[in-house]
Structures are given as C-alpha cells and as structure tokens.
Scaffold this active site. Sequence first.
Site, short mmCIF file in Angstrom:
data_model
loop_
_atom_site.label_atom_id
_atom_site.label_comp_id
_atom_site.label_asym_id
_atom_site.label_seq_id
_atom_site.Cartn_x
_atom_site.Cartn_y
_atom_site.Cartn_z
N ASP B 392 0.84 -1.20 0.00
CA ASP B 392 0.00 0.00 0.00
C ASP B 392 0.87 1.25 0.00
O ASP B 392 1.75 1.40 0.86
CB ASP B 392 -0.88 -0.05 1.25
CG ASP B 392 -1.95 1.03 1.24
OD1 ASP B 392 -2.87 0.95 0.42
OD2 ASP B 392 -1.83 1.97 2.07
N GLU B 421 1.41 -0.55 -5.06
CA GLU B 421 0.18 0.22 -5.26
C GLU B 421 0.54 1.69 -5.14
O GLU B 421 0.30 2.32 -4.12
CB GLU B 421 -0.87 -0.18 -4.22
CG GLU B 421 -2.25 0.42 -4.45
CD GLU B 421 -2.52 1.68 -3.63
OE1 GLU B 421 -3.47 2.40 -3.97
OE2 GLU B 421 -1.79 1.95 -2.65
#
Lengths: 651, 651
Positions: B392, B421
């Site tokens: 993330d 990401e």
Amino acid sequence: MDSPDQSLLQKLAASRIAIEAIEPVVDEGRFAAKTIVGHAFRVEADIFCDGHEILAASLLCRRRGEESWRELPMRHLVNDHWRATVVFEEVGHHEFKIASWVDLFAIWRMDTAKKHEAGQKVSLELQEGRLLAEKALSVRTGGTSNDRSALKTLLAELTSSPSEGDALAVLTSDDMAVLMRRLGTRTNLTETDKAFPVFVDREKAGCSAWYELMPRSQSGSPDRHGTFDDVIARLPYVRDLGFDVLYFPPIHPIGSTNRKGRNNSLTAEPGDPGCPYAIGSEKGGHDALHPELSTFEDFARLVQAAREHGLEIALDFAVQCSPDHPWIKQHPQWFDWRADGTIKFAENPPKKYEDIVDIHFYSRDAIPGLWYALRDIVLFWLKRGVRLFRVDNPHTKPLPFWEWMVEEVRQVDPGVVFLAEAFTRPKMMKRLAKVGFSQSYSYFTWRNTKRELTEYLTELTREECRHYMRPNFFVNTPDINPVYLQTGGRPGFQVRLFLAATLGTNYGVYSGFELCEAAAIRAWDWGRPGNIKADIAFVNRLRRENPALQQFTNLKFYNAWNDSILYYGKHTDDLASFLLFAVNVDPHHPQGAQFEVPMWEFGLPDDAAIEAEDLVTGQPFTWTGKIQHMFLDPCQRPYMAWRLIPPGAWQ
Amino acid sequence: MDSPDQSLLQKLAASRIAIEAIEPVVDEGRFAAKTIVGHAFRVEADIFCDGHEILAASLLCRRRGEESWRELPMRHLVNDHWRATVVFEEVGHHEFKIASWVDLFAIWRMDTAKKHEAGQKVSLELQEGRLLAEKALSVRTGGTSNDRSALKTLLAELTSSPSEGDALAVLTSDDMAVLMRRLGTRTNLTETDKAFPVFVDREKAGCSAWYELMPRSQSGSPDRHGTFDDVIARLPYVRDLGFDVLYFPPIHPIGSTNRKGRNNSLTAEPGDPGCPYAIGSEKGGHDALHPELSTFEDFARLVQAAREHGLEIALDFAVQCSPDHPWIKQHPQWFDWRADGTIKFAENPPKKYEDIVDIHFYSRDAIPGLWYALRDIVLFWLKRGVRLFRVDNPHTKPLPFWEWMVEEVRQVDPGVVFLAEAFTRPKMMKRLAKVGFSQSYSYFTWRNTKRELTEYLTELTREECRHYMRPNFFVNTPDINPVYLQTGGRPGFQVRLFLAATLGTNYGVYSGFELCEAAAIRAWDWGRPGNIKADIAFVNRLRRENPALQQFTNLKFYNAWNDSILYYGKHTDDLASFLLFAVNVDPHHPQGAQFEVPMWEFGLPDDAAIEAEDLVTGQPFTWTGKIQHMFLDPCQRPYMAWRLIPPGAWQ
C-alpha cells in the site's frame, strides 16, 4: 533473522533521494561531455524522493583535481525535473556532481500556511518552526556569516514579539525562507555516487572555418614545386575569404619505393611527386619537412604570418608510412611481417597499396614504444606552434590509442584541437568523438534534400551525440566530389557552401571550391569568372558578427511549405542575436514558398509586426503577420539570410 | 616525455573493442533488468573496433555468485549491432557480460578468398592460414577435445596434400571456419568492465489475474462479520471466473482510537468496523489476525483451499499504524513526536488522518530496528504460505527501504512477488519498479481513448521501462471509480475488462466489478442480471490457453480506420500463437471500421487468404485480402477476438 551487513543498510538508507537521468553524461561518465569555455553548460536531472517532501538541490562543479566544489542552486522545472546552468571559465578537464536534500523548513512553511488558511490553530507549528530555525544556527551547513546574523536578528524578533500573528508573519516570511534555504539543515543529504567529467575546449573547437591548401601546389606554376613562402603569399587571399583555419595535407618527405604516378597510376614517372600520404623517406619521417617545401625556419615564419592574418595552421596527422620511412629500419617490430619475411603492405583485398605500409599498434614492443613515438610526433608539431590536427582515417587505428594520445597531448596543452577525418560507420564516428576528438567529419557531404538535412541535423543537434560530437561540415574533399556538386553548377556550390556555414559551426572547403571546381589542378586562376568568393566572404562575415551562428545546438527548423526550401533559424538564449535562413536546395529551378516568421519565439501574436534586416542587402524592413512568402531563383541567389530584431531593440 | 603510468596504458590498450549501448541494462546496472523463468531474454549491444577486422562476440551468463559462465555466441545483425537470446531456467539473481575478440582466421579466410577470386597468387596466404590453425591447436581457447581432434585431422590433410588448390579448399572450407570460430586465438579479447544484473521472476510475476475480496464482507449478510470459512466458500466462484490471485485488504486488528465511521465520517458508531488500514490494536499489529476473521489455523486452511482452487492468496502490506498499534508503546522512537509531546498523526494539510500515525523510517533507532521489524512482518506471512504482497502506498516510504527489504525477502524466497500500489508521479512509479517491485499499479485506470491507450501502451512496451516495470492493469479500486465506468454502463465495464486483460498480462478487478457496480456494499447478489461474469471467464480462459497473451512487450497496434476502435495483436516469436483484438472504446455508439489483417507478419502478400477463428463463437473462417471490415455494437458486444492460423498449421 539478522542481516549480515548492517553497514550496507546504513549506506543504502543514506541515499533516500533518487537522482537519475542526469544530463549531459556520456556512457555513464566513461567519457567526458564537451562544452566551450565561456558558454552556458546546462545540467539537468530527475530528482525526487518518497512522500510529499520538498527538496532542494545543488550542482557542484570544479576543475579536475581541485579540492573544493563551486555550488550552484538547481531549479525544479516540472515533473521532478531539475536544471542548473554553469559557465566554465577555463579550458581543460572539469567535473560535476549533484546533491539534494529534504528541506524540512520549506515543508513546515507550506503546511503551516495551509493550516492557517484553513483556520486551524498553529501555535504548536510555530514552536516547531522556531526549533528548526534555531537548529540551523547551531549546525553550520552553508551560507555566509551575514546570513547567520540575519537569521539571528529574525529569531530575536520572535523572542520580543509574543503575538501569534507576528510570529507567523516572521517565520513564514520570504526573508526567512531564503535564509533557511541557505542555512537550514540538509536532511537526508544525497549525492550522486560519482562525479561526471566535462571537457572544456577553447572557442576554435566549437566554431571554425577551414580552408585546405596543398603547399606544394602554391607556386602558381605547374612546373615548380611550391614552398612555404608561396603559401605566405597566399595568406591575404584566404584571410579575405574570411576563413580562420588553414589546413595542409602532409608536408613530410614522400617515399620513392612503389611511388604512385599521376591519376593513381602504379608507376611514377621521373619527377612525379608521389602521394603526400606515403610518408617518409631517407630524408626523414613524420617529424621532417619535405625538402622542396623548405625549412623549419620557413615553417616558423609561416605560422607567424598566418597568425597575423587571423589564421591558424592545421596539420595532417596520418599514421602510416611509405616503405622508405626511417622507422622501418629503426623499429621493424612496429610493423607486420609476413611468413616469407617481407613487410606487409596496406591492402583492401583484392586491392593493394604498395606505396604504404600500416603500422601495427599491437605488435611486439608497440606498447609503449610506438605509442610514445606517435604521441611525440604531435608534441613535436605542437612545440612548433601547431594546435590543430586533422587526423587521417582515425577509424583504422585503435580507439584506445586515440583516447590515450589525446589525453597525453592535453596534459601539455588542453587547447589542442583534433579533427577526426573518419568517413565510416555511424557508431565508430561517434565513438571517436567520445574518446576525445574535438571535431568530426560527418555525413553532411552526402545529405542533400530537405528531408535528409532535416533528419541528420535533428540527430546531431537533439540526440545524445550533441553532448560529445561536433561535426565539421566539409563541402568536398579530394577523395569526394559529390554528385550534387558535379551536377548543380554554380548554384549547387552556393547552396552547399551556405548550408555548411550556417547549419554547422565548424565547416570547411578544399581549395578550388570557390571556383566551383573540384578537379585536382596544380595552378588555378584564382580570379576566374563564375567564382563564389563573394558568397564565401559574406557567410564567413555573418558567422563572425552574429553570436547565434557560433552555437550549434540552437538550430531550429521552421515551416516553409515547399519540399525544396530548407528554412531554419538560430538564436541566442536572450534572443538578442536571431538569424533566419532559407535555402533552395534545388539548384535547377526557382522555388517559392509561404513560410512562418517565428513570432512566437518573442511571445508575439500571429498578426504582430516585427522588424528585420535582409542581411544580403543590409536593407531593414518590417514583416507584418506570421505568414510570409519567399521566392528563391538559383540563377540569382539560392539563399536568403535575415536578422530579426527583438521588439524594443531597434537601433 | 615519459608517461607516468604505463600499466594504465597497457590496460587501456587491452580494450580495443568498443562494447556499448548494451540492453537490457537499467541505470548502468545499478538495478536489475527483469525477466521470467523459461522466457527468452534478449541481450543486444553495439560491438565494433577499428579497421576492417571481423569480430566474434559471446554473451556470458550465470547465477549471481556462481564461478563459471555459460557462453552463448552473439550474432551480428546490422550496423555493428549484435544480439543473443538466453533462457534462464531458475528463479533468482543472475548476471551477464559480453566478450568480443578479433577473429583473425575469419579475416584471413575472407581476404584469401577475394584474392583467389581476383586471380592473385595465394601461396603465402595459405602458409599464413595454416600457421593460424596450428596456433589454435597450441593455445587452448575454447571448444571441445572433439573440436581439436577434428582440426588436427584437417591439418593432417594439408600435410599429405601438396596441391595448392587442395590446401585452399581445406583451409577455406566451412568445416574449418566452424572449428576455428571455436578454437581460434581470441585476439584483442575485450570484456565489458562489469557484469549486469538480471532478476528472474517466477511466472506469476509476469502473468496474473487478480480478484480483490474483503474477507469481512463475505458472510453473505450485512449483519455478520465474515470469516475465513466464508471466504473458503467463495473460492469456487472466483475460480470459475478464471482468476488466479485472490487478494485481501489488511486482515489485522483495527484500532479504536479516532476510528472512522461509515462513509469516512470522523466518529464511528458502536459496531462500525473501522478502516482496515488503521492497523493495530491491543489484540496485536501487522503479525496478528483480526479476531472476528478467525485464527491462524483457519488461515492455513484458507491458503490450502485456495491453492486447490488454482488461487494464490495475496496480502496487503500497509506500513502505517493505528494509534493503538503495540509498536507505539514498545518502540516510541519509531514514530514522530511533536514539540508538545504528542504523537504526530498522518496529515495532508489541511486534511488530518487521526486514525493513523505514520512510521518514521529515519527516526532514532529506526535503522536497523524498525527496518528489521518490517521485513520480519513479510517473512512472518511468507512462512504462512503467502508469496504475493500488494504494498500500500509504497511511494510514501523511502526507496532504500524497499530496495533493502525486497532483497532480504528474496534471500529467503526469490519467488516472492511484490505489487506496488503507487498512484503517483511517473518517475517515482518507475523507480519503485527499479528498486525491486515485481509489478506496479499504472495509469491504465485513467487511459480511455484510443490515442491515450496507444501512447501509454507504446511507452510501457517499447521504452526503457519495459526492462524493469511490469504494470498491473487494475480496472477499478475502492478509492477510484473512474468516470468511464460511472457513465459507460455495462458496455463500459466490458470494454475496460477486455482492455485490461488483453493489453496487460497482469490485471485485476475489485469484487463487484463483475456486477457492473463500483459502490462498496457488504453483501452482493452475485448472480444478478446484467453481470459480465461470462466475459470475465472468457477472457481469463483466452489468457490461459494462448501463450501470446502471457507476454507483455509483444503487443502491436494495427490499423483500424476509426478513432473509437482500438485494434491490436499479440503473437509469439514463432507466430504459432497469434491473436488479434478489436475494442470499441465508445460505450454509447456502434462503430464500424475497415482494418488491416496483418498478412505481412506471415510473409503473405496483401491479397492472400488466411485462416482464422472467431474466439467468441469458436467459428473458423477465412479472410481473403488484407483489408477487411468490422462492426462493433456495444449493446451486443464491444470487442472481438480472433486467432490467426499460420499457413500450413491448420488442424
């Protein structure tokens, strides 16, 4: 699991900021980027790190071998791309590196302003900002003692002013920002892991107009061998044409064994002079003068006289020997010997060149003996005032030799200029420029159409090679008489001259070109009708008088809607010198075209008016509106040259 | 003048051959180029030297740390450009270098043949050729003992055969050339001065279809928290859609301090589950399971059950903590503390994220303590069978951390795949791929028109980033509901699915996408009408069955004369697998276009006939002539997929 190498981790972690895509860097810094003394040298890089940090970056420069660095701030342009421009004031080796750091105070300032604007409480932020400023005073990073005094004064204001609004005003002021940019702690300071080399050449390496002349043909008579005094007598002629380099093919003794006759015939008649590239006889080799040309005293006078005419002498350096060269007896191990004990002549099977033997750079004792001897030839002529060398066929001699030799010579005089006469495959041409050649022969000689010229010049001025290769646009050579010149008549010669001299900063002609002749004749009538001497003098004057023409990569092609009309411009960064050129590359037909006057370069609208000067006639005039029309009749003059005058600069 | 450093000269001279423009090399070898185990890895370089020598070149490869190199011959293509292709058979770090040398025998052979053809005497040449062959036998360079025996036999023929014609035939024979290529002396052997790293990933890094699923929403009821057993019950559904990766957002305990409520409201109602990215509570941190999801035993069963359904579990790795994360008490020095002694929450001024605190990677004791702890989280889940991590927001954590961490994990298992990401600036996205991420989120999500898609995919498959960045084309995310999907209706979802799955080798959807919904709802009706489950299953089957779709950089755009129809193909090098796709990117109107069937790829003339298959209907047919017509009605089906059958391969 414990990591085996914590120091590696520490080192890795220290490079928080990515500094990449650095330009100009040639092959990772294996070779030097090139620039010219006193010119702007632009360094760019992508610089970024994680998160939303604000970065600062500096360009650090120095002469190679110096201890301390000169620091210049870099500026963020867009999309993590940064730039700084430096001007090197000395010829020779330099280097640069880049440093970047997280500017905590700038982040604090931006965030605090946003919070304050959103009506949030910022008293804790003010406390934190003040701590950053106090830390800057305690840790010396950069800036002057004046900067530190100024910062102290600002901080004193904080102590005396209890109001939050006042403290905010002081801490987020522009003065504070400027001081903290200089004095603030350099958090996560990251530097490029190496310095990148730059070689700074003297002006002549970047801008020169060459005129070739065969000294032995300068007597004015086909029956007498020319001397250096004959050449001295020709200097005013060359000066008046506006050239600044006078280049001679080899002036050394010529071998007699297997001497070639006229028109390359295999046997010489008595009295045939032989090819000057078959260097060496019992009279000496590369460090001797052809006896009929005269003496070293005469040569010294010639160098001096040329200088007085604004001309520098360039000599040929051809690494090959006639079978009579003294080295063959003195150093037989520098040559190739065949299985039957005979020396190996130059050849390109099935062709044989029996008046020449090639030196073998990797034979027994060649390293270092031969390499030293060749270097010493160059140093020999350097001592006699020659600082320009046109190197014959360097692509048939090892690249490491050139890299080493050029560097050795530059240790003695960093202003020596080497021109690579390499008509060969494109990557080899580029590599020769990388290893140190200051100028390079190019494919210009074979690029004739608008499309060919646009593509080739775009490659040379926009692609990576612009950082290390400086083409020299020769319009012809004794080996090469391009079809364009053979068929284009006088306009063809005008076109090629004008293209070479305005597209290129370095260009050259072989004598006879000004007479629209390419045949090899010993005694020309230098004043004969149909010559283009006026065109040559004109374009050389343009080159001297307009700084825009002394830069190469500033070339821009503009729109002229005719496939036979090449239309382009050159300007200095400040637009003060702005020239436009149009050339009808079809020497047989008049051509007309609508074209765009680049109003936008001055921020002017398309319907603006701009002052200009027709440089051929000296006539000033006004262009109103971007779209104009031109007409170029090769029988009259196949080119146009205009100077644009920046709005407000008309004198 | 004597050179101060003769050994430098020797060393320099030893690199006679220029080896440059080596590909694939990422930032001078600072980072590894990437490839997939069992795939063809192509190495290219410019290789040349002075003169008219004939060169030979080899690609040398090995696993990092191995002693010996595997040698493969490189082939000259054109213009000094060389190539070799290698297939790595093992996952992990490898490296390659390039060697080149002057092939004296090849030169001898060429020259001697030319002289003989020109009728020149070659007896001396024959003697020299034989000496070269004899030298090859005395100096062991390469080749096998069989090669040496064969060469000896050939040389023996020379001794017994006195005729010059026979000797010429033997010495210039192809057999002799092949043997001398292997055994001949490697004159002027030059190697790249370093080896270049290559990371070989397992297949999944290069080709994967991701399905996101929030475990706590899998109970089938909005009133009950889902468990891993609920997820196990959903596995057949995901398998039937044809996905091979099942990805979960964080499954760890969620903090209660400042917990966010529904729709991102600042205060949670009792029973609100909170944001799964606010990781950590008194129940534990990144190495704990959310108590309502069940136990590690259940997790182990889930991993196993997924595997049995052809699915691999991917977990989220989010480096941030809720204010209740155990680390805050255990390691306060890993966090940022403000001047008033409070912890610093995440913020993007003036926005505040008070349910999250950011870790500080450069705070006191962070190196190595924090870095080790984060690495150990990944190793913890690796031990529990997880080999895919969706990281993330990696762009808000330091690049050196990722470079180090990924390497540490790969020391344990080189098959671990990390997906970045990072929706951020382009250079940071690329740098994350360079430092080690196996896959990367991309701008695909915002590229909708034919022009945008063509430009972006051309960048990804043709520019330098193709060597290290593998985009993963997510069609949507919980944060991002693209306008195209909001306004394009069911055809819009079909278009984006089809583009993602056929342009990209890695792609993904968030659950709900198959229902043409992007709203976050806890309990779906998974069979509701208007879904595109059949499209998903179809395109995933195409991906599995057609090797051409398992490569990324083989994408080619072809001509379809309609700005709303994107028409492209993918094929394997041998053309055995050759697919064509057409997508009407206008979800609102039917569009038709003439298009080109790429007959030329098979060497066929424009008026040829070629067999094809409509992959949607399974119908075989014949295209006659290059120009064909298509019509795509989004109400029917906005895409077409065809397979071309190479001439002669029809079964």
